[in-house]
Write a protein that holds these residues in place. Structure first.
Motif, short mmCIF file in Angstrom:
data_model
loop_
_atom_site.label_atom_id
_atom_site.label_comp_id
_atom_site.label_asym_id
_atom_site.label_seq_id
_atom_site.Cartn_x
_atom_site.Cartn_y
_atom_site.Cartn_z
N CYS A 175 0.73 -1.28 0.02
CA CYS A 175 0.11 -0.04 0.00
C CYS A 175 0.82 1.35 0.06
O CYS A 175 0.59 2.14 -0.77
N LEU A 176 2.08 1.14 0.73
CA LEU A 176 2.84 2.53 0.96
C LEU A 176 3.84 2.71 -0.34
O LEU A 176 3.90 3.84 -0.40
N ILE A 177 3.83 2.00 -1.26
CA ILE A 177 4.51 2.21 -2.47
C ILE A 177 3.57 3.10 -3.19
O ILE A 177 4.03 4.16 -3.70
N ALA A 178 2.45 2.77 -3.42
CA ALA A 178 1.30 3.96 -4.08
C ALA A 178 1.29 5.25 -3.24
O ALA A 178 1.23 6.18 -3.84
N ILE A 179 1.11 4.79 -1.89
CA ILE A 179 0.72 6.17 -1.27
C ILE A 179 2.11 7.18 -1.20
O ILE A 179 2.04 8.39 -1.49
N SER A 180 3.29 6.49 -1.38
CA SER A 180 4.48 7.40 -1.12
C SER A 180 4.67 8.15 -2.38
O SER A 180 4.98 9.27 -2.63
N PHE A 181 4.15 7.62 -3.69
CA PHE A 181 4.22 8.50 -4.87
C PHE A 181 3.01 9.24 -4.88
O PHE A 181 3.29 10.47 -5.18
N THR A 182 1.96 8.96 -4.13
CA THR A 182 1.17 10.21 -4.12
C THR A 182 1.42 11.35 -3.25
O THR A 182 1.00 12.39 -3.55
N PHE A 183 2.11 11.22 -1.92
CA PHE A 183 2.50 12.03 -1.07
C PHE A 183 3.80 12.66 -1.56
O PHE A 183 4.38 13.72 -0.87
N GLY A 184 4.50 12.22 -2.53
CA GLY A 184 5.83 12.66 -2.73
C GLY A 184 5.98 14.14 -3.48
O GLY A 184 5.01 14.27 -4.23
N GLY A 185 6.94 14.50 -3.55
CA GLY A 185 7.29 15.94 -4.33
C GLY A 185 7.60 17.16 -3.47
O GLY A 185 8.20 17.99 -3.95
N TYR A 186 7.09 17.08 -2.07
CA TYR A 186 7.37 18.42 -1.39
C TYR A 186 8.84 18.67 -1.19
O TYR A 186 9.27 19.79 -0.81
N PHE B 161 11.04 3.03 -6.22
CA PHE B 161 12.36 2.32 -5.77
C PHE B 161 13.58 3.31 -5.80
O PHE B 161 14.20 3.51 -4.80
N LEU B 162 13.54 4.14 -7.06
CA LEU B 162 14.71 5.06 -6.99
C LEU B 162 14.40 6.30 -6.07
O LEU B 162 15.33 6.73 -5.36
N ASP B 163 13.11 6.73 -5.66
CA ASP B 163 13.02 7.61 -4.90
C ASP B 163 13.36 7.32 -3.39
O ASP B 163 13.77 8.31 -2.58
N CYS B 164 12.99 6.11 -3.20
CA CYS B 164 13.59 5.62 -1.64
C CYS B 164 14.82 5.83 -1.37
O CYS B 164 15.38 6.16 -0.26
N ILE B 165 15.61 5.42 -2.49
CA ILE B 165 17.18 5.92 -2.31
C ILE B 165 17.72 7.40 -2.06
O ILE B 165 18.20 7.78 -1.04
N VAL C 170 12.24 -2.22 0.16
CA VAL C 170 12.37 -3.51 0.28
C VAL C 170 10.94 -4.30 0.01
O VAL C 170 10.98 -5.05 -0.72
N SER C 171 9.94 -3.51 0.25
CA SER C 171 8.59 -4.10 -0.33
C SER C 171 8.73 -3.84 -1.75
O SER C 171 8.00 -5.00 -2.23
N ILE C 172 8.94 -2.86 -2.41
CA ILE C 172 9.14 -2.82 -3.89
C ILE C 172 9.89 -4.05 -4.47
O ILE C 172 9.63 -4.83 -5.52
N TYR C 173 10.97 -4.30 -3.70
CA TYR C 173 12.20 -5.26 -4.33
C TYR C 173 11.59 -6.85 -4.26
O TYR C 173 11.75 -7.60 -5.30
N PHE C 174 10.76 -6.93 -3.15
CA PHE C 174 9.96 -8.32 -3.18
C PHE C 174 8.74 -8.36 -4.10
O PHE C 174 8.61 -9.60 -4.40
N LYS C 175 8.12 -7.39 -4.21
CA LYS C 175 6.99 -7.51 -5.16
C LYS C 175 7.40 -7.24 -6.66
O LYS C 175 6.90 -8.30 -7.31
#
Length: 452
Positions: free
Chosen positions: A207-218, A365-369, A415-420
């Motif tokens: 869930c947080l994969i999509a949510i992180s995308f939606t909240f990202g940018g600030y 995934f790249l944003d996580c880094i 990590v969640s993206i890597y396993f998914k």
């Protein structure tokens, strides 16, 4: 050339809103509902995502306050990490942002083409043309200077906020989804046994994969530090004001999606914003929504044409990119080379757009880094700026727990993206390593040229 102080608190707050509210909130709730399986986890994931974003906002507010320079999102890496890391991460961010601009422009063009073009011309080619024209027009607008772009952004941000508020009103337009489905969804595991906390944890990560995308940018707001009036005070207030508006809007519109569409239907629904618009406006709903979505796209395109060239400008200043990227026009103080290159990359990638889900996994995934490593600079920055007057800078409370929570959350998402999607994770690491290699090759050939 010294940067002109042109941006006010309102200007920067609206930039925050437009950096975060792109097209994600009109698409990602479907991904989150499918991953959560049950409403309780769905809403919990959005709340957790909002709290993580708040931790990040407070962290970047302090970074921006202590490091108020143009292109700060690049310069914090070069100041506290090896230049190769700064180069690699920011190249990835610029390219992925250009691809996002292309993808979002294409989505807007798809909506707009259905109301301005006859059916026989509603083809992929004409949608690409509309998207390219959109990017080009805002490229021309940004050539008039930051003040004109910022004022335009204010109008588009208000339209975007109004669009979300209008769609939220669908919850008051007659009976909701209760008439569609009365069954209570159940959380199911792949093995068929009763779920445990590990299963819920994995679902939360998805869930947080999509949510992180939606909240990202600030985080890109700190790129405007050198052009903001009283940046030590305005940057923190703008980030927190903008994010507070966003969290409230996101929670409200997600409630509207569940209330109007129904949770089970939300898992597989398409054009969820159009469904809400249809509830409010009937047959005219799609036409009205198409216009509003296109204006939302314009805001996203414009704010990225504002922010990303500043990163490239900073890289040019520090010779990570050729010095020509740091050129500005004398009249309007426009970073015209960086602006032009970013616009060209965006238009070029229109012809190579990928599916939303693939873009989502690669980008996040790249944003996580980038997010984890950029937030970690607060630990170095606090020591380096310990001598500053505490009355002139913003210092977050609950330090160091908030940045640690933020870094841990993005590590968990990565990590969640890597396993998914292992392919996305591996390719992301290869791309990151490739840009680091490119940096050292650039340094090698530059030294070789200097010797000759």
């Amino acid at each position: 050339m010294a940067d002109k102080k042109q941006l006010s608190l309102f200007d920067l707050s609206m930039i925050v809103v437009s950096l975060v509210i792109g097209m994600g909130i009109f698409r990602t709730p479907v991904n989150v509902a499918a991953g959560a399986q049950v409403p309780e986890l769905f809403f919990s994931a959005w709340i957790i995502g909002g709290l993580v974003a708040l931790c990040g906002a407070l962290t970047y507010a302090e970074i921006g306050s202590r490091f108020p320079v143009t292109g700060a999102y690049y310069k914090i890496f070069s100041a506290f990490y090896h230049p190769s890391i700064a180069f690699a991460i920011n190249c990835i961010i610029v390219v992925s942002n250009a691809a996002s601009v292309a993808g979002v422009s294409l989505i807007g063009a798809e909506y707009l083409s259905k109301i301005i073009l006859p059916v026989e011309l509603q083809t992929e080619f004409y949608r690409i043309v509309i998207a390219a024209i959109t990017i080009f027009l805002f490229y021309l607008l940004n050539l008039f200077g930051l003040k004109v772009s910022a004022k335009t952004q204010n109008v588009l941000s208000i339209v975007k906020i109004a669009m979300v508020l209008i769609l939220i009103c669908a919850i008051f337009a007659g009976p909701g989804a209760e008439s569609i489905s009365h069954s209570l969804p159940e959380f199911k595991t792949t093995t068929g046994v009763a779920p445990d906390w590990i299963d819920y944890g994995k679902a939360l990560g998805i869930c947080l994969i999509a949510i992180s995308f939606t909240f990202g940018g600030y985080q890109q707001t700190i790129n405007f530090g050198g052009e903001t009036k009283q940046p030590n005070k305005v940057i923190p207030r703008a980030i927190m004001t903008g994010l507070a508006i966003i969290i409230v809007l996101y929670m409200a519109i997600n409630y509207a999606y569940v209330k109007v569409i129904g949770f089970e239907q939300l898992k597989t629904a398409e054009s969820i914003a159009a469904i809400l618009a249809g509830k409010l406006f009937g047959p005219m709903g799609f036409t009205i929504l198409s216009c509003l979505v296109y204006f939302s796209v314009l805001g996203y395109v414009n704010v990225n044409l504002l922010s990303n060239p500043r990163v490239m400008y900073a890289m040019g200043e520090e010779k990570a990119l050729p010095a020509i990227f740091s050129k500005k026009t004398a009249k309007n103080d426009v970073m015209f080379v960086s602006l032009t290159v970013f616009s060209v990359i965006s238009i070029f990638t229109l012809f190579y757009a990928q599916t939303f889900d693939k873009i989502l996994n690669y980008t996040i995934f790249l944003d996580c880094i980038g997010m984890a490593t950029s937030a970690a600079t607060i630990f170095f920055l606090r020591k380096k700026t310990a001598d500053l007057d505490k009355n002139t800078i913003y210092s977050m409370k609950l330090y160091p727990f908030l940045p640690i929570i933020f870094i841990a959350a993005y590590t968990f998402v990565g990590v969640s993206i890597y396993f998914k999607d292992p392919e996305a994770g591996r390719n992301g690491l290869l791309i990151f390593g490739g840009f680091i290699l490119l940096y050292f090759l650039n340094v090698f050939f530059r030294k070789l040229n200097n010797k000759t």
